[in-house]
Design an enzyme around this catalytic site. Structure first.
Site, mmCIF file in Angstrom:
data_model
loop_
_atom_site.group_PDB
_atom_site.id
_atom_site.type_symbol
_atom_site.label_atom_id
_atom_site.label_comp_id
_atom_site.label_asym_id
_atom_site.label_seq_id
_atom_site.Cartn_x
_atom_site.Cartn_y
_atom_site.Cartn_z
ATOM 1 N N TYR A 144 -0.015 -21.860 12.822
ATOM 2 C CA TYR A 144 -1.357 -21.869 13.430
ATOM 3 C C TYR A 144 -2.468 -21.847 12.374
ATOM 4 C CZ TYR A 144 -0.996 -16.655 13.453
ATOM 5 O OH TYR A 144 -0.837 -15.333 13.121
ATOM 6 N N ASP B 215 -3.182 -1.959 -3.073
ATOM 7 C CA ASP B 215 -3.843 -2.538 -1.906
ATOM 8 C C ASP B 215 -4.468 -3.832 -2.401
ATOM 9 O OD1 ASP B 215 -5.628 -3.311 0.081
ATOM 10 O OD2 ASP B 215 -6.082 -1.248 0.652
ATOM 11 N N ARG C 237 0.811 -1.210 0.000
ATOM 12 C CA ARG C 237 0.000 0.000 0.000
ATOM 13 C C ARG C 237 0.850 1.268 0.000
ATOM 14 N NH1 ARG C 237 -3.158 -1.566 5.329
ATOM 15 N NH2 ARG C 237 -0.985 -2.066 5.773
HETATM 16 C C1 HXC Z 1 -7.229 -4.370 18.510
HETATM 17 C C2 HXC Z 1 -6.939 -3.156 16.549
HETATM 18 C C3 HXC Z 1 -5.539 -3.151 16.718
HETATM 19 C C4 HXC Z 1 -5.009 -3.828 17.878
HETATM 20 C C5 HXC Z 1 -5.996 -2.077 14.888
HETATM 21 N N1 HXC Z 1 -7.170 -2.475 15.411
HETATM 22 N N2 HXC Z 1 -4.990 -2.486 15.659
HETATM 23 N N3 HXC Z 1 -7.779 -3.753 17.423
HETATM 24 N N4 HXC Z 1 -5.889 -4.413 18.728
HETATM 25 N N5 HXC Z 1 -3.693 -3.885 18.107
HETATM 26 C C6 HXC Z 1 -8.509 -2.187 14.877
HETATM 27 C C7 HXC Z 1 -8.808 -0.706 14.854
HETATM 28 O O1 HXC Z 1 -9.307 -0.248 16.097
HETATM 29 C C8 HXC Z 1 -9.868 -0.616 13.761
HETATM 30 O O2 HXC Z 1 -11.131 -1.008 14.206
HETATM 31 C C9 HXC Z 1 -9.427 -1.696 12.773
HETATM 32 O O3 HXC Z 1 -8.595 -2.603 13.507
HETATM 33 C C10 HXC Z 1 -8.630 -1.111 11.625
HETATM 34 O O4 HXC Z 1 -7.540 -0.409 12.136
HETATM 35 P P1 HXC Z 1 -6.707 0.615 11.234
HETATM 36 O O5 HXC Z 1 -5.539 1.083 12.034
HETATM 37 O O6 HXC Z 1 -7.622 1.647 10.655
HETATM 38 O O7 HXC Z 1 -6.260 -0.329 10.022
HETATM 39 P P2 HXC Z 1 -5.133 -0.143 8.942
HETATM 40 O O8 HXC Z 1 -4.519 1.241 9.020
HETATM 41 O O9 HXC Z 1 -5.675 -0.616 7.645
HETATM 42 O O10 HXC Z 1 -3.964 -1.146 9.425
HETATM 43 C C11 HXC Z 1 -4.121 -2.529 9.338
HETATM 44 C C12 HXC Z 1 -3.463 -3.233 10.516
HETATM 45 C C13 HXC Z 1 -1.998 -2.770 10.685
HETATM 46 C C14 HXC Z 1 -3.590 -4.730 10.251
HETATM 47 C C15 HXC Z 1 -4.245 -2.866 11.771
HETATM 48 O O11 HXC Z 1 -1.392 -3.433 11.782
HETATM 49 C C16 HXC Z 1 -1.153 -3.013 9.449
HETATM 50 O O12 HXC Z 1 -1.079 -2.150 8.558
HETATM 51 N N6 HXC Z 1 -0.493 -4.169 9.335
HETATM 52 C C17 HXC Z 1 0.302 -4.578 8.161
HETATM 53 C C18 HXC Z 1 1.562 -5.263 8.521
HETATM 54 C C19 HXC Z 1 1.493 -6.335 9.575
HETATM 55 O O13 HXC Z 1 0.481 -6.459 10.309
HETATM 56 N N7 HXC Z 1 2.583 -7.090 9.691
HETATM 57 C C20 HXC Z 1 2.686 -8.172 10.647
HETATM 58 C C21 HXC Z 1 2.496 -9.479 9.977
HETATM 59 S S1 HXC Z 1 3.164 -10.654 11.061
HETATM 60 P P3 HXC Z 1 -12.268 0.077 14.664
HETATM 61 O O14 HXC Z 1 -13.504 -0.714 14.922
HETATM 62 O O15 HXC Z 1 -11.723 0.735 15.892
HETATM 63 O O16 HXC Z 1 -12.417 1.041 13.519
HETATM 64 C C22 HXC Z 1 2.362 -12.088 10.974
HETATM 65 C C23 HXC Z 1 3.097 -13.183 11.733
HETATM 66 C C24 HXC Z 1 2.303 -14.392 11.988
HETATM 67 O O17 HXC Z 1 1.354 -12.242 10.355
HETATM 68 C C25 HXC Z 1 2.975 -15.486 12.780
HETATM 69 C C26 HXC Z 1 4.034 -15.178 13.757
HETATM 70 C C27 HXC Z 1 4.737 -16.401 14.318
HETATM 71 P P1 NAP Z 2 5.775 -7.080 7.507
HETATM 72 O O1 NAP Z 2 7.135 -6.556 7.211
HETATM 73 O O2 NAP Z 2 4.852 -6.227 8.293
HETATM 74 O O3 NAP Z 2 5.102 -7.480 6.112
HETATM 75 C C1 NAP Z 2 3.763 -7.340 5.800
HETATM 76 C C2 NAP Z 2 3.662 -6.613 4.473
HETATM 77 O O4 NAP Z 2 2.327 -6.666 3.990
HETATM 78 C C3 NAP Z 2 4.048 -5.151 4.540
HETATM 79 O O5 NAP Z 2 5.033 -4.871 3.566
HETATM 80 C C4 NAP Z 2 2.755 -4.403 4.221
HETATM 81 O O6 NAP Z 2 3.040 -3.209 3.487
HETATM 82 C C5 NAP Z 2 2.027 -5.431 3.370
HETATM 83 N N1 NAP Z 2 0.568 -5.237 3.364
HETATM 84 C C6 NAP Z 2 -0.256 -5.190 4.441
HETATM 85 N N2 NAP Z 2 -1.511 -4.959 4.050
HETATM 86 C C7 NAP Z 2 -1.487 -4.871 2.690
HETATM 87 C C8 NAP Z 2 -2.480 -4.645 1.692
HETATM 88 N N3 NAP Z 2 -3.772 -4.462 2.017
HETATM 89 N N4 NAP Z 2 -2.103 -4.610 0.393
HETATM 90 C C9 NAP Z 2 -0.800 -4.802 0.052
HETATM 91 N N5 NAP Z 2 0.183 -5.026 0.947
HETATM 92 C C10 NAP Z 2 -0.156 -5.045 2.253
HETATM 93 O O7 NAP Z 2 5.858 -8.464 8.293
HETATM 94 P P2 NAP Z 2 6.677 -9.822 8.011
HETATM 95 O O8 NAP Z 2 7.025 -10.379 9.329
HETATM 96 O O9 NAP Z 2 7.729 -9.609 7.002
HETATM 97 O O10 NAP Z 2 5.526 -10.761 7.418
HETATM 98 C C11 NAP Z 2 5.569 -11.250 6.087
HETATM 99 C C12 NAP Z 2 4.735 -12.510 5.964
HETATM 100 O O11 NAP Z 2 5.279 -13.534 6.780
HETATM 101 C C13 NAP Z 2 3.287 -12.371 6.412
HETATM 102 O O12 NAP Z 2 2.459 -13.151 5.578
HETATM 103 C C14 NAP Z 2 3.286 -12.955 7.797
HETATM 104 O O13 NAP Z 2 2.021 -13.420 8.190
HETATM 105 C C15 NAP Z 2 4.271 -14.081 7.582
HETATM 106 N N6 NAP Z 2 4.863 -14.615 8.811
HETATM 107 C C16 NAP Z 2 5.773 -13.885 9.489
HETATM 108 C C17 NAP Z 2 6.366 -14.433 10.599
HETATM 109 C C18 NAP Z 2 7.429 -13.688 11.381
HETATM 110 O O14 NAP Z 2 7.838 -14.182 12.432
HETATM 111 N N7 NAP Z 2 7.896 -12.548 10.928
HETATM 112 C C19 NAP Z 2 5.999 -15.709 11.032
HETATM 113 C C20 NAP Z 2 5.043 -16.426 10.316
HETATM 114 C C21 NAP Z 2 4.491 -15.859 9.180
HETATM 115 P P3 NAP Z 2 2.094 -1.886 3.510
HETATM 116 O O15 NAP Z 2 1.814 -1.568 4.928
HETATM 117 O O16 NAP Z 2 2.910 -0.872 2.767
HETATM 118 O O17 NAP Z 2 0.861 -2.241 2.730
#
Ligand code: HXC
Ligand code: NAP
Length: 287
Positions: free
Chosen positions: A155, A73, A47
């Site tokens: 998971y 997105d 994004r």
């Molecule tokens: C509870 C939350 C929250 C939190 C956001 N929300 N964060 N609720 N706890 N920590 C709620 C908000 O209140 C809102 O609901 C809704 O979610 C949307 O929030 P926004 O901030 O407006 O969303 P947005 O800006 O689109 O951001 C999306 C996001 C953000 C998912 C919340 O974290 C993000 O951009 N993530 C992208 C990258 C990412 O998550 N990377 C990690 C992947 S790691 P309401 O009702 O209040 O409007 C991974 C590892 C897995 O997957 C395995 C590990 C071993």
């Molecule tokens: P990360 O750096 O936060 O990567 C997530 C990426 O997804 C970001 O670059 C984010 O960029 C992009 N993204 C989120 N919402 C999007 C949307 N709507 N459209 C397009 N892009 C979007 O985290 P990471 O740890 O490297 O995770 C990468 C992958 O590995 C994920 O699938 C995660 O579930 C998986 N994973 C990670 C771990 C770990 O330990 N790190 C373990 C198990 C699995 P923008 O915000 O710019 O969109």
């Protein structure tokens, strides 16, 4: 030989174009960097335009490879179609898609708003099937082979409290991976997944282990191999599953977690905490 080294021969991906969603940060960036080192043309999307453009510039400098950054997105189908169109305009053909983008955070489920649940499932599942559908339709229409690699988590099959939207989304992606492996095999389209355990990234650590949690719940301590993952070992596995070297593998999910999920499911894994003296004592009791 070392797990922090690349394992492929140079040029293995020459002439191949790979799209990585979420390719500007974390694991996506690391896997992309390695594919570039192996000669691939890379398309990264997410994004945040500024983030992927900066990453593309750095990756070009670090590897000398060709990188196209297209903001998208993945929840918006027209934006996804545009990425594929731009990739083809730049590089001619797309050979592989790495569905890596995700969203996640920790929370007790009863504290989540319905929007919070939607937001994660929409990125993880809807986004992945939009990218898969757009790329798959394109390959099928042109009679081209292709390879999908989806990043899930362990998971996806066990489920996990406190990350329930992510668990639901990843379980859906797992079903998508296996379903299409069979259905689209006739089009020479493969579909595999990787289930990583903890690999340190800013994105995951800041959302899943904020503040003191990282000290309180050191992930390495609960992993049988007693360490977290190295990005290069994941990149090696991703390169293999995307490459023609794995041409006979489809519908597979490879876990790379140092034994974490099996240990957590093992009924008697807790006995690891027993000291030698305690085992000696138990042995005496038995005799
Ligand atoms: C509870 C939350 C929250 C939190 C956001 N929300 N964060 N609720 N706890 N920590 C709620 C908000 O209140 C809102 O609901 C809704 O979610 C949307 O929030 P926004 O901030 O407006 O969303 P947005 O800006 O689109 O951001 C999306 C996001 C953000 C998912 C919340 O974290 C993000 O951009 N993530 C992208 C990258 C990412 O998550 N990377 C990690 C992947 S790691 P309401 O009702 O209040 O409007 C991974 C590892 C897995 O997957 C395995 C590990 C071993
Ligand atoms: P990360 O750096 O936060 O990567 C997530 C990426 O997804 C970001 O670059 C984010 O960029 C992009 N993204 C989120 N919402 C999007 C949307 N709507 N459209 C397009 N892009 C979007 O985290 P990471 O740890 O490297 O995770 C990468 C992958 O590995 C994920 O699938 C995660 O579930 C998986 N994973 C990670 C771990 C770990 O330990 N790190 C373990 C198990 C699995 P923008 O915000 O710019 O969109």
């Amino acid at each position: 030989m070392n797990h922090t080294e690349g394992m492929f021969k140079p040029g293995a991906f020459k002439g191949k174009t790979i799209l990585i969603t979420g390719g500007g940060t974390g694991l996506g960036r690391s896997m992309g960097k390695y594919l570039l080192e192996l000669g691939a043309n890379l398309v990264i999307s997410s994004r945040k335009k500024d983030v992927i453009e900066k990453a593309a510039e750095e990756l070009r400098e670090e590897t000398g490879g060709k990188v196209l950054a297209v903001a998208c997105d993945i929840r918006k189908y027209d934006e996804v179609e545009n990425v594929i169109k731009m990739a083809e305009a730049e590089f001619g053909q797309l050979h592989g898609v790495l569905n890596n983008a995700a969203g996640n955070f920790i929370s007790p489920t009863e504290r989540l708003s319905h929007r919070a649940f939607d937001i994660v499932v929409d990125i993880v599942l809807r986004g992945t099937y939009y990218v898969t559908l757009a790329a798959g339709k394109n390959w099928i229409a042109k009679g081209q082979a292709g390879s999908f690699l989806n990043i899930v988590t362990t998971y996806a099959w066990t489920g996990s409290g406190y990350v329930v939207p992510s668990a639901c989304g990843k379980a859906g992606v797992l079903a998508l991976t296996r379903s299409l492996a069979v259905e689209w095999a006739k089009y020479k389209i493969r579909s595999n997944a990787i289930a990583p355990g903890p690999f340190p990234t800013e994105g995951a650590w800041s959302r899943l282990m904020p503040g003191e949690l990282v000290k309180k719940f050191d992930p390495a301590a609960r992993i049988p191999l007693k360490r977290v993952g190295e990005h290069q070992e994941l990149a090696n596995l991703a390169a293999y599953l995307l490459s023609d070297y794995s041409a006979y593998i489809t519908g597979e999910v490879v876990t790379i977690d140092g034994g974490e999920w099996l240990r957590n499911g093992g009924e008697f894994s807790y006995l690891e905490d027993l000291k030698t003296e305690m085992w000696d004592q138990l042995e005496k009791m038995r005799k």
